[in-house]
Scaffold this motif. Structure first.
Motif, PDB file in Angstrom:
ATOM      1  N   ALA A   1       0.637  -1.188   0.017  1.00 38.56           N
ATOM      2  CA  ALA A   1       0.019   0.065  -0.046  1.00 38.56           C
ATOM      3  C   ALA A   1       0.719   1.483   0.113  1.00 38.56           C
ATOM      4  O   ALA A   1       0.405   2.381  -0.655  1.00 38.56           O
TER       5      ALA A   1
ATOM      6  N   CYS B   1      -1.750   2.484  -5.051  1.00 36.53           N
ATOM      7  CA  CYS B   1      -3.166   2.750  -4.603  1.00 36.53           C
ATOM      8  C   CYS B   1      -3.940   1.415  -4.886  1.00 36.53           C
ATOM      9  O   CYS B   1      -3.875   0.913  -6.009  1.00 36.53           O
ATOM     10  N   ILE B   2      -4.406   0.647  -3.941  1.00 40.93           N
ATOM     11  CA  ILE B   2      -5.051  -0.800  -4.100  1.00 40.93           C
ATOM     12  C   ILE B   2      -6.502  -0.641  -4.289  1.00 40.93           C
ATOM     13  O   ILE B   2      -7.283  -0.116  -3.343  1.00 40.93           O
TER      14      ILE B   2
ATOM     15  N   ILE C   1      -7.520  -0.269   1.076  1.00 41.88           N
ATOM     16  CA  ILE C   1      -7.691  -0.733  -0.282  1.00 41.88           C
ATOM     17  C   ILE C   1      -9.002   0.185  -0.462  1.00 41.88           C
ATOM     18  O   ILE C   1      -9.854   0.701   0.408  1.00 41.88           O
TER      19      ILE C   1
END
Length: 156
Positions: free
Chosen positions: A43, A47-48, A68
Protein backbone atom coordinates in the motif's frame (compact mmCIF):
# COMPACT_ATOMS: atom_id res chain seq x y z
CA UNK A 1 4.18 4.68 -7.66
CA UNK A 2 6.22 1.73 -8.86
CA UNK A 3 8.56 2.59 -11.69
CA UNK A 4 10.62 -0.01 -13.55
CA UNK A 5 12.13 -0.13 -17.03
CA UNK A 6 12.08 -3.67 -18.43
CA UNK A 7 14.37 -4.08 -21.46
CA UNK A 8 12.51 -5.37 -24.50
CA UNK A 9 9.14 -5.08 -22.73
CA UNK A 10 8.31 -1.53 -21.62
CA UNK A 11 8.82 1.07 -18.94
CA UNK A 12 6.17 0.67 -16.26
CA UNK A 13 4.84 3.58 -14.19
CA UNK A 14 2.32 1.81 -11.98
CA UNK A 15 0.05 3.92 -9.77
CA UNK A 16 -2.86 1.48 -9.32
CA UNK A 17 -3.16 -2.17 -8.35
CA UNK A 18 -6.51 -3.72 -9.32
CA UNK A 19 -7.35 -7.08 -7.78
CA UNK A 20 -10.21 -9.50 -7.96
CA UNK A 21 -11.35 -10.82 -4.57
CA UNK A 22 -12.57 -14.43 -4.65
CA UNK A 23 -10.03 -16.96 -5.82
CA UNK A 24 -7.22 -14.48 -5.26
CA UNK A 25 -7.37 -12.70 -1.92
CA UNK A 26 -10.04 -14.98 -0.54
CA UNK A 27 -11.27 -18.54 -0.72
CA UNK A 28 -15.01 -19.10 -0.32
CA UNK A 29 -15.35 -15.41 0.59
CA UNK A 30 -12.88 -15.47 3.49
CA UNK A 31 -9.60 -13.57 3.30
CA UNK A 32 -6.60 -15.88 3.04
CA UNK A 33 -4.29 -15.87 6.08
CA UNK A 34 -1.45 -13.38 5.58
CA UNK A 35 -3.09 -11.44 2.74
CA UNK A 36 -3.91 -8.43 4.94
CA UNK A 37 -0.24 -8.05 5.87
CA UNK A 38 0.86 -8.39 2.24
CA UNK A 39 -1.59 -5.71 1.11
CA UNK A 40 -0.42 -3.39 3.89
CA UNK A 41 3.16 -3.92 2.69
CA UNK A 42 2.33 -2.90 -0.87
CA UNK A 43 0.00 0.00 0.00
CA UNK A 44 2.70 2.64 0.62
CA UNK A 45 3.83 2.43 -3.02
CA UNK A 46 0.60 1.90 -4.98
CA UNK A 47 -3.14 2.61 -4.66
CA UNK A 48 -4.95 -0.71 -4.13
CA UNK A 49 -8.39 -1.37 -5.63
CA UNK A 50 -10.44 -4.53 -5.15
CA UNK A 51 -13.25 -5.04 -7.67
CA UNK A 52 -15.64 -7.93 -7.17
CA UNK A 53 -19.18 -9.19 -7.58
CA UNK A 54 -18.76 -10.37 -3.97
CA UNK A 55 -20.22 -13.83 -4.55
CA UNK A 56 -20.27 -14.68 -0.84
CA UNK A 57 -21.21 -11.20 0.45
CA UNK A 58 -18.19 -11.04 2.76
CA UNK A 59 -15.72 -8.74 0.96
CA UNK A 60 -16.56 -5.52 2.80
CA UNK A 61 -16.30 -7.10 6.26
CA UNK A 62 -13.20 -9.12 5.39
CA UNK A 63 -11.37 -6.09 3.94
CA UNK A 64 -12.46 -3.61 6.64
CA UNK A 65 -9.58 -1.52 7.93
CA UNK A 66 -7.22 -2.39 5.09
CA UNK A 67 -5.68 0.31 2.86
CA UNK A 68 -7.82 -0.56 -0.18
CA UNK A 69 -10.70 0.87 -2.19
CA UNK A 70 -13.47 -1.69 -2.62
CA UNK A 71 -15.84 -1.68 -5.59
CA UNK A 72 -18.70 -4.17 -5.68
CA UNK A 73 -20.21 -4.60 -9.12
CA UNK A 74 -23.32 -6.39 -10.38
CA UNK A 75 -22.88 -10.07 -11.25
CA UNK A 76 -23.80 -9.44 -14.89
CA UNK A 77 -21.16 -8.23 -17.34
CA UNK A 78 -18.24 -8.63 -14.93
CA UNK A 79 -15.58 -8.68 -17.65
CA UNK A 80 -16.87 -5.43 -19.12
CA UNK A 81 -17.18 -3.75 -15.71
CA UNK A 82 -13.61 -4.66 -14.78
CA UNK A 83 -12.27 -3.50 -18.14
CA UNK A 84 -14.11 -0.18 -17.78
CA UNK A 85 -12.78 0.23 -14.24
CA UNK A 86 -9.18 -0.27 -15.38
CA UNK A 87 -9.71 2.05 -18.36
CA UNK A 88 -11.10 4.81 -16.14
CA UNK A 89 -8.06 4.58 -13.86
CA UNK A 90 -5.79 4.87 -16.89
CA UNK A 91 -4.82 1.38 -18.04
CA UNK A 92 -1.22 2.42 -18.69
CA UNK A 93 -0.80 3.03 -14.92
CA UNK A 94 -2.46 -0.21 -13.76
CA UNK A 95 -1.18 -3.58 -12.70
CA UNK A 96 -4.13 -6.00 -12.64
CA UNK A 97 -4.19 -9.39 -10.94
CA UNK A 98 -6.90 -11.97 -11.53
CA UNK A 99 -7.68 -15.62 -12.08
CA UNK A 100 -11.23 -15.83 -13.40
CA UNK A 101 -12.48 -15.66 -16.95
CA UNK A 102 -14.10 -12.33 -16.07
CA UNK A 103 -10.60 -10.92 -15.37
CA UNK A 104 -9.17 -11.59 -18.83
CA UNK A 105 -10.01 -8.22 -20.40
CA UNK A 106 -8.67 -6.14 -17.50
CA UNK A 107 -5.41 -8.13 -17.54
CA UNK A 108 -5.05 -7.62 -21.28
CA UNK A 109 -5.70 -3.85 -21.00
CA UNK A 110 -3.48 -3.18 -17.98
CA UNK A 111 0.12 -2.07 -18.34
CA UNK A 112 0.98 -5.24 -16.44
CA UNK A 113 -1.39 -8.20 -16.18
CA UNK A 114 -0.71 -10.97 -13.68
CA UNK A 115 -2.77 -14.16 -13.78
CA UNK A 116 -2.97 -16.45 -10.78
CA UNK A 117 -3.50 -20.17 -10.48
CA UNK A 118 -4.36 -20.94 -6.87
CA UNK A 119 -6.78 -23.38 -5.23
CA UNK A 120 -9.72 -22.05 -7.26
CA UNK A 121 -7.76 -22.48 -10.49
CA UNK A 122 -7.23 -20.05 -13.32
CA UNK A 123 -9.18 -19.62 -16.55
CA UNK A 124 -7.14 -20.49 -19.64
CA UNK A 125 -8.29 -17.34 -21.45
CA UNK A 126 -7.10 -15.25 -18.51
CA UNK A 127 -3.72 -16.96 -18.48
CA UNK A 128 -3.35 -16.17 -22.18
CA UNK A 129 -4.21 -12.50 -21.51
CA UNK A 130 -1.53 -12.04 -18.83
CA UNK A 131 2.07 -10.86 -19.00
CA UNK A 132 3.05 -12.93 -15.96
CA UNK A 133 1.57 -16.02 -14.28
CA UNK A 134 2.05 -16.72 -10.56
CA UNK A 135 0.91 -19.59 -8.39
CA UNK A 136 0.13 -17.48 -5.32
CA UNK A 137 -1.13 -14.01 -4.54
CA UNK A 138 1.81 -13.71 -2.16
CA UNK A 139 4.28 -14.20 -5.01
CA UNK A 140 2.39 -11.71 -7.19
CA UNK A 141 2.40 -9.05 -4.48
CA UNK A 142 6.08 -9.70 -3.79
CA UNK A 143 6.78 -8.83 -7.45
CA UNK A 144 5.42 -5.37 -6.67
CA UNK A 145 7.46 -5.05 -3.48
CA UNK A 146 10.58 -6.13 -5.40
CA UNK A 147 9.91 -4.97 -8.98
CA UNK A 148 13.36 -5.90 -10.30
CA UNK A 149 12.11 -9.49 -10.16
CA UNK A 150 9.86 -8.53 -13.09
CA UNK A 151 12.94 -7.77 -15.18
CA UNK A 152 14.09 -11.39 -14.99
CA UNK A 153 10.68 -12.63 -16.08
CA UNK A 154 9.76 -10.11 -18.79
CA UNK A 155 12.97 -8.87 -20.42
CA UNK A 156 13.82 -10.01 -23.90
Amino acid sequence: MISIDIPGFRKLELAHLVLDYNGMLALDGKLLPGVAEQLAGVAPTICIHVITADTFGLAEAQLAGLPIKLTITPVESQAEAKLQFVSELGANTVVAIGNGRNDREMLRAAALGIALIQREGGAAETLASADVVCTSVFDALELLRHPKRLVATLRS
